[in-house]
Design an enzyme around this catalytic site. Sequence first.
Site: not given
Length: 464
Positions: A155, A362
């Site tokens: 992720h 991110d």
Amino acid sequence: MARVVIVSNRVPIPKARGASAGGLAVALRDLLKPGTMWFGWSGRQVSEPSPQPALVEARGVTYATIDLSSEDYRGFYVGFANGALWPLLHFRIGLMRFGRKEYDGYLSVNRRFAGALGAMLQPDDTVWAHDYHLIPLGRMLRDCGFQGPLGFFLHIPFAPPSMMEALPVARELIADFCAYDLVGFQTEEHARDFRDCAQRMLGATVQGEWIRLNGRSTRAFACPIGIDAEAFSRDAVRAVNDKVVQRLAGSLTGRALAIGVDRMDYSKGLPQRFEAYACLLEKHPEHHRRVHLLQICPRSREEVDEYRKLRSELDRLAGRINGRFSEFDWTPLRYSTRAAPRMTLAGLYRIARVGVVTPLRDGMNLVAKEFVAAQSDEDPGVLVLSRFAGAAHEMREALIVNPFDPDAIADAMHQALTMPTPERRERHQALKEKVFRTTAQAYSQRFMEALGQAKIQSVLRAAA
Ligand code: GDG
């Protein structure tokens, strides 16, 4: 019957009816058919953890969890996963704290996961493991004799070889990734960095998306995660009647709302964002008394020193900004370290004129997608988005900024606050189309299809 088995660090056991589900539970909702199993840590620390998982059954799905001791938790979770891997993979080598003891703790918890899960697996199960806590799990399940399809999704971002070299056990970890049939990343850039590491650090053969190492083949591809855009958009419309949202809307008295929503994490660029807001107010006094920045940042991982330091820094910056710019009837920055209910969040996004999403790095960033899904078509808000969020690879119609440059963020916020309605609508339509296409449902379906094919391919390649 062939089952799907999901493995993640934390397991979202459904609570009371109406309780809202977290990101991963939403992303994988379509897989949660009767017969599915979800395995992971219970979230509990006990002095003598049982090797037997506790089983809870809800809507035909089995949730199996094991406890950890506090020593396990310190080594595996605080020490290696969040003290070494998280900073490294977010390009913050200076914050990486590596220790052999913590790494051993990480391996030992993964071994425990593999032992408890391996004993429950059936030969025709398909296993999908999630995130940086569980990289060695696949190899350990293979060691327990499991031969079925094994997939892994990271992720968070990945790092290029020059940076991975800083981690003393990088080679072991990269080899562990290669025990899976399929490894998914949020963006092609992360997938490519991983393939480069396998090639340059381990001498693996890379052909397109395929990596061949020690006679095994693994596909490393990009599979961007999304949100349930339909449901979120519906919630945002309904949430405008939420009491907190109404109170906040009432308190704006015609002023524009800019919103930021982030776990309190040093990867999210919060100090730079606060600096940027101060810069906006300094450069553009016309926004004084006309705008509020609402920053919601629930505290997280407070066991890790760096997170406690971040909190003090943000408290200090928020005090400085409000001390400097406030007027008796205007507080420019509203800052809360408490989590808001999901429904409230949806309504707050909807009434905001600007969404400020400026992480330094991110994996994807779901807040960017939620902000877009929550907007109205007639009077949409504008998204200011970091070029280093995975989301920026697709969401090009946002105002893309370098999050290390407070001046540039301030300029983008000014542009957003003054953008004419037709341009706002045009940008919003383009972004909305993407958020409604790359959804949570599309993500899980695409990964599972690719996993089925990767398994067949890796068996064929091994035989060739
Ligand atoms: C990792 C990767 C990747 C935040 N504050 C509140 C709240 N949230 C919700 C948001 C959003 C989620 O938390 C945060 O998701 P992000 O994607 O922004 O970030 P991470 O937590 O770092 O997640 C990331 C993600 O995994 C998925 O693959 O995108 O890159 O780092 O849904 O809305 N929710 C509620 N109250 C809050 O105060 N209810």
